[in-house]
Design a protein around this motif. Structure first.
Motif, mmCIF file in Angstrom:
data_model
loop_
_atom_site.group_PDB
_atom_site.id
_atom_site.type_symbol
_atom_site.label_atom_id
_atom_site.label_comp_id
_atom_site.label_asym_id
_atom_site.label_seq_id
_atom_site.Cartn_x
_atom_site.Cartn_y
_atom_site.Cartn_z
ATOM 1 N N TYR A 241 0.638 -1.212 -0.207
ATOM 2 C CA TYR A 241 0.099 -0.060 -0.318
ATOM 3 C C TYR A 241 0.948 1.286 -0.111
ATOM 4 O O TYR A 241 0.598 2.233 -0.862
ATOM 5 N N ALA A 242 2.099 1.449 0.764
ATOM 6 C CA ALA A 242 3.044 2.869 1.271
ATOM 7 C C ALA A 242 3.507 2.750 -0.725
ATOM 8 O O ALA A 242 3.726 4.321 -0.652
ATOM 9 N N MET A 243 4.003 1.449 -1.339
ATOM 10 C CA MET A 243 5.052 1.167 -2.279
ATOM 11 C C MET A 243 3.464 1.971 -3.728
ATOM 12 O O MET A 243 4.481 2.940 -4.190
ATOM 13 N N ARG A 244 2.685 1.524 -3.236
ATOM 14 C CA ARG A 244 1.863 2.282 -4.307
ATOM 15 C C ARG A 244 1.681 3.870 -4.094
ATOM 16 O O ARG A 244 1.050 3.987 -5.224
ATOM 17 N N GLU A 245 1.427 4.284 -3.015
ATOM 18 C CA GLU A 245 1.192 5.658 -2.528
ATOM 19 C C GLU A 245 2.171 6.567 -3.885
ATOM 20 O O GLU A 245 1.742 7.548 -4.044
ATOM 21 N N ARG A 246 3.038 5.870 -2.822
ATOM 22 C CA ARG A 246 4.649 6.503 -3.759
ATOM 23 C C ARG A 246 4.869 6.372 -4.975
ATOM 24 O O ARG A 246 4.863 7.653 -5.610
ATOM 25 N N ALA A 247 4.734 5.533 -5.097
ATOM 26 C CA ALA A 247 4.935 5.185 -6.699
ATOM 27 C C ALA A 247 3.919 5.192 -7.898
ATOM 28 O O ALA A 247 4.194 5.412 -9.346
ATOM 29 N N GLY A 248 3.010 4.724 -7.602
ATOM 30 C CA GLY A 248 2.063 5.245 -8.169
ATOM 31 C C GLY A 248 2.073 3.496 -9.287
ATOM 32 O O GLY A 248 2.320 2.988 -9.288
ATOM 33 N N THR A 249 2.103 4.202 -10.565
ATOM 34 C CA THR A 249 1.618 3.344 -12.164
ATOM 35 C C THR A 249 3.267 3.387 -11.823
ATOM 36 O O THR A 249 3.153 1.858 -13.172
ATOM 37 N N ARG A 250 4.162 3.482 -11.446
ATOM 38 C CA ARG A 250 5.775 3.591 -11.965
ATOM 39 C C ARG A 250 5.790 1.850 -11.031
ATOM 40 O O ARG A 250 6.840 1.417 -11.104
ATOM 41 N N LEU A 251 4.989 1.820 -9.915
ATOM 42 C CA LEU A 251 5.132 0.604 -8.703
ATOM 43 C C LEU A 251 4.895 -0.421 -10.219
ATOM 44 O O LEU A 251 3.488 -0.448 -10.124
ATOM 45 N N ASN A 252 6.026 -1.053 -10.449
ATOM 46 C CA ASN A 252 5.466 -2.481 -12.120
ATOM 47 C C ASN A 252 5.142 -3.842 -11.670
ATOM 48 O O ASN A 252 5.169 -4.606 -12.168
ATOM 49 N N ALA A 253 5.943 -4.200 -10.054
ATOM 50 C CA ALA A 253 6.410 -5.476 -9.696
ATOM 51 C C ALA A 253 5.900 -5.701 -8.652
ATOM 52 O O ALA A 253 7.039 -4.992 -7.366
ATOM 53 N N PHE A 254 5.155 -5.926 -7.411
ATOM 54 C CA PHE A 254 5.397 -6.642 -6.014
ATOM 55 C C PHE A 254 4.669 -7.873 -5.494
ATOM 56 O O PHE A 254 4.158 -9.020 -5.428
ATOM 57 N N GLU A 255 6.345 -8.410 -5.620
ATOM 58 C CA GLU A 255 6.202 -10.020 -5.764
ATOM 59 C C GLU A 255 6.435 -10.546 -4.780
ATOM 60 O O GLU A 255 7.365 -10.819 -3.496
#
Length: 470
Positions: A241-255
């Protein structure tokens, strides 16, 4: 069927030429031996059309003579959609229909034929300074037609969507040989039913995809990649959640990967170097893209903030392409590494992202109640809710005895998945493996609609009979 095997082979040879047919079972191995070695039914023949006209002629012949056809891409599917079920089928390999028809990187699309290997599509796009962002473990052998027919997902769904969302249009041969010409590069087309989306994910039961127009994106300047140490799936969810809020659509992977994944790979010598910052109950592989002209450091700043908020215990950020490659190998070897430990009971499931910690906790508890000492190996695409919830046997257990208990294990896991509002097939499809399961869990009205569509487009049940809908 109205023709015996010899007469069938003769007719197919007339349609496709001697080089377009394989009639000896001994020569069909590459087309029959699917990755998980679950299905062992022979085909009457394998045909390899080299043009759309030949696919149409083949379909017309099959429709007139009641000959079942199985469309096949790279034979990488995991649920048996691409291999025979009854032994009276002809496999239609699209391997020779593999050309590039058109590319316009500036406009963001390219049109390729169904037999093109996915990795080749990547290279063609990159040579033009663009990216086709569908990345799966089998991309070196999977073909575009199969990728679309199974609506493949992969590691970039979080940022770019699955195969259906990455396709603008398709061309397909219908059961009676008619050609559906749905190729276009339109992002908006509100002229009725979206037939493209119907054919994508249909596993070859409604038409044989022969070409597709794919979306292209600007090639990033680079990537920031890290493996993060986490104490629990709950902390992983907070970090996401924190990374998505910070990076938006630039977050392309979370495995998400459990410690047992590192343990198995280390013990079996699958890693030349430990890519993590040290032992941890859980790991997350997090990647952020860097557009051209954008400043770097977004991931580093996000991880520093997460550490201060007690979300993560440690992390290592890739400092080179070799580091990034090693990190991704750690994630991508998760399926293979389980085979080194013997048998594996596998589930490709998805739940709402917020429910992932409950899925792992409750699913693991349900499995351990059935088999003492069982080793849960849940891993996968936490960013889109798709977890490969697999189980390795207890240390020293007999593989055959362990697999004999697979059905109760499936029932226990699927009960948890459905309770959480999830799906029993996230990205691998139904094929012949999950047809009975689909009938148990799918909404009855939805099943009636699916059968009505199948009857309308394939009234003689020529295309991949018994797959998806039995």
């Amino acid at each position: 069927m109205s023709l015996d095997t010899a007469a069938l082979v003769t007719k197919l040879t007339e349609i496709l030429g001697p080089s377009g047919i394989i009639a000896e079972t001994a020569a069909m191995g590459a087309y029959l031996n699917e990755p998980r070695k679950r299905f062992h039914v022979p085909a009457l023949a394998v045909v390899l059309p080299k043009s759309v006209a030949e696919v149409q002629a083949l379909a017309r012949f099959a429709f007139e003579n009641g000959t079942p056809l199985i469309p096949q891409g790279g034979n990488t599917g995991l649920v048996g959609a691409q291999v025979p079920l009854k032994g009276n089928e002809v496999i239609v390999s699209l391997a020779r229909l593999n050309g590039l028809r058109e590319i316009n990187a500036d406009a963001g699309h390219m049109t390729v034929e169904a037999g093109m290997i996915l990795e080749e599509a990547h290279k063609i796009a990159e040579a033009e300074g663009a990216m086709f962002p569908l990345w799966i473990a089998s991309q070196g052998s999977a073909r575009i037609g199969g990728v679309l027919s199974s609506n493949a997902g992969g590691v970039n769904v979080l940022a770019y969507g699955n195969a259906r969302e990455l396709c603008l249009g398709v061309e397909a041969v219908l059961a009676d040989g008619r050609l559906y010409n749905g190729l276009n590069a339109l992002k908006k087309d509100n002229t009725g039913y979206d037939l493209k989306d119907l054919l994508i994910g249909a596993e070859g039961t409604l038409g044989i995809i022969t070409a597709a127009t794919l979306k292209l994106f600007p090639l990033p300047a680079g990537y920031e990649t890290a493996i993060v140490n986490l104490s629990s799936p709950e902390k992983a969810l907070e970090l996401f959640y924190a990374m998505r809020e910070r990076a938006g659509t630039r977050l392309n992977a979370f495995e998400l990967v459990p410690w047992i994944g590192l343990d198995i790979q280390t013990r079996h010598g699958m890693l030349d170097k430990d890519p993590t910052a040290g032992p941890s109950p859980w790991y997350a592989l997090v990647e952020v893209s860097q557009p051209k002209g954008a400043e770097g450091g977004l991931l580093q700043a996000g991880l520093e903030a997460a550490f201060e908020a007690n979300l993560i215990d440690n992390a290592v950020v890739a400092e080179s392409l070799a580091d990034r490659t090693r990190m991704w190998a750690f994630r991508e070897q998760m399926s293979e590494c389980q085979s080194r430990e013997g048998a594996s009971i596998k589930h490709d499931v998805s739940v709402p992202i917020a429910a992932i910690p409950r899925l792992i906790a409750e699913g693991s508890a349900a499995a351990q109640a059935l088999v003492a000492g069982i080793r849960p190996v849940p891993f996968g695409h936490m960013g889109d809710g798709n977890i490969h919830f697999n189980f390795s046997p207890p240390v020293g257990a007999d593989d055959k005895a362990f697999m004999a208990g697979a059905e109760p294990m499936h029932d226990a896991v699927y009960e948890v998945v459905l309770k959480l509002g999830g799906s029993v097939s996230a990205e691998h499809g139904i094929g012949q493996l999950k047809t009975e399961l689909l009938k148990r869990v799918k909404d009855p009205v939805a099943l009636e609609m699916m059968r009505a569509i199948k009857q309308a487009l394939d009234p003689k049940d020529i295309l991949n009979p018994g797959k998806m809908l039995s």
